[in-house]
Design an enzyme around this catalytic site. Structure first.
Site, PDB file in Angstrom:
ATOM      1  N   GLY A  85      16.908  29.224 -19.770  1.00  0.00           N
ATOM      2  CA  GLY A  85      15.718  29.912 -19.283  1.00  0.00           C
ATOM      3  C   GLY A  85      16.043  31.296 -18.743  1.00  0.00           C
ATOM      4  O   GLY A  85      17.113  31.521 -18.170  1.00  0.00           O
ATOM      5  N   LYS A 160      25.195  22.324 -22.205  1.00  0.00           N
ATOM      6  CA  LYS A 160      23.969  22.123 -21.446  1.00  0.00           C
ATOM      7  C   LYS A 160      24.222  20.962 -20.506  1.00  0.00           C
ATOM      8  O   LYS A 160      24.689  19.890 -20.928  1.00  0.00           O
ATOM      9  CB  LYS A 160      22.796  21.801 -22.374  1.00  0.00           C
ATOM     10  N   SER A 230      24.851  25.969 -19.072  1.00  0.00           N
ATOM     11  CA  SER A 230      23.477  26.177 -18.615  1.00  0.00           C
ATOM     12  C   SER A 230      22.927  24.863 -18.108  1.00  0.00           C
ATOM     13  O   SER A 230      23.005  23.844 -18.799  1.00  0.00           O
ATOM     14  CB  SER A 230      22.628  26.711 -19.781  1.00  0.00           C
ATOM     15  N   GLN A 353      33.116  30.482 -15.135  1.00  0.00           N
ATOM     16  CA  GLN A 353      33.000  30.948 -16.522  1.00  0.00           C
ATOM     17  C   GLN A 353      33.343  32.434 -16.524  1.00  0.00           C
ATOM     18  O   GLN A 353      32.487  33.269 -16.305  1.00  0.00           O
ATOM     19  CB  GLN A 353      31.576  30.714 -17.036  1.00  0.00           C
ATOM     20  N   GLY A 358      31.993  38.335 -13.675  1.00  0.00           N
ATOM     21  CA  GLY A 358      32.095  38.598 -15.112  1.00  0.00           C
ATOM     22  C   GLY A 358      31.715  37.377 -15.912  1.00  0.00           C
ATOM     23  O   GLY A 358      31.009  36.493 -15.418  1.00  0.00           O
TER      24      GLY A 358
END
Length: 369
Positions: A85, A160, A230, A353, A358
């Protein structure tokens, strides 16, 4: 017989708009049975209550179930659907459809894809080592599915992952379990962080001895340079898509990656473009090169120091606009300027990550000629 990957970039008019994908299926350009993963950038807020992600998954599941003559549950069990999103700034909502077909074409080395799923997590496992270990196992399974044996050939791992809601927290505590946090928004970061460290563990980027529940979300020196995670309310497991290169694959697609040290690291984006065989030059991609760009995927995260190369930023201090929304707009603008287009998969929240502030960036492109 070799395998060949294809990637289709499809615009959406709203989160439930799957007409572009339906058109590809109707034209025979894409077979529903060949789809292994769908990534989507939806125009929600990217936070806990962003139901544009679930809306898109529902629309996609219904479309594919009808085309395959099966149920939405069966589709969800076999196709990884990663909805991210937030399309702040000039980012354009779109889907990326990843498909795999057998081919008689010779295997010359090309983009390789593999997908895998973890088991469903109990609420008390989210953001903790149980999620790290299960994610690492799923990454290894996805690598095996893709036929990638060398970790250096993995260039991007899209995950995900779930988050905590008040209802999930109450369910766990009703059983006498304790959760990693009672802050549902903070649970997104912990889930992303645990998932990213699972990728790092699988790819030998971080030693197992350095990992613990306490390190997740705290020790930002531990990170993966190839993880993109995510979090969403629409699932309770991790869905993992490994993207890399393998000699046993055919086709004209390739992939490369680099790591941005901060949100304005244009040279890292250009390095990834060059790694994928595109002439990045010193400025924006020329039209001839931009036509070979299939996808740009990257992570965006405001630095915890509150500074970018010594200058103060207010992303973490804005009570009106979430910090990850600022970061997506910033990185999306830099990436769009580099490649000359705005339908880019820029995902916010980059805990573990890439370095603090970054994140990884990957380029999928068509080979020259």
């Amino acid at each position: 017989m070799a395998r060949m990957a294809s990637v289709h970039r499809v615009p959406m008019r709203h989160p439930g708009d799957v007409t572009g994908i339906a058109a590809l299926l109707d034209a025979g350009t894409l077979r529903a049975a060949s789809i292994v993963a769908i990534l989507g950038k939806t125009e929600g807020n990217g936070c806990v209550n962003d139901f544009t992600r679930a809306y898109a998954v529902q629309a996609l599941s219904l479309l594919l179930a009808r085309r395959l003559g099966t149920t939405e549950e069966d589709v969800a069990a076999r196709v990884a659907m990663v909805m991210s999103g937030g399309t702040e700034g000039g980012l354009s909502p779109h889907f990326l459809i990843f498909a795999v077909e057998d081919t008689d074409a010779p295997a010359t080395g090309a983009l390789a894809l593999g997908a895998a799923f973890t088991r469903d997590f109990a609420p008390e496992e989210i953001g903790r080592m149980a999620q790290v270990e299960a994610t690492a196992e799923a990454v290894r399974a996805a690598m095996a599915e893709a036929g990638i044996s060398d970790m250096a050939d993995v260039h991007y791992v899209q995950v995900k992952c779930p988050l905590l809601t008040s209802e999930r927290i109450a369910e766990a505590e009703g059983r006498g379990a304790t959760v990693a946090t009672h802050d549902t928004y903070a649970s997104m970061g912990l889930s992303r962080g645990a998932s990213a460290l699972g990728v790092a563990l699988a790819l030998d980027e971080v030693p197992r001895a350095a990992l613990s529940d306490g390190a997740i979300g705290q020790d930002l020196s531990l990170f993966s340079g190839r993880a993109s995670c995510s979090a969403g309310v629409e699932l309770t497991r991790n869905e993992v898509v490994v993207m890399g290169r393998a000699a046993s694959w055919a086709g004209d697609l390739t992939i490369a990656h680099a790591v941005m040290r901060d949100g304005i690291d244009l040279p890292a984006i250009q390095a990834a473009l060059r790694g994928a065989g595109l002439d990045a030059g010193a400025g924006q991609l020329a039209d001839s090169e931009a036509g070979r760009l299939v996808a740009l995927l990257c992570k965006a995260e405001p630095s915890t120091s509150g500074r970018i190369r010594g200058n103060r930023h207010i992303m973490n201090d804005d009570s009106d606009i979430n910090a990850t929304r600022h970061a997506r707009a910033l990185v999306g603008g830099v990436a769009a300027a580099a490649v000359g287009r705005t339908d880019l998969f820029v995902s916010g929240g980059a805990e573990h990550q890439g370095p603090d502030g970054g994140g990884p960036v990957a380029i999928i492109a068509r080979k020259a000629g």
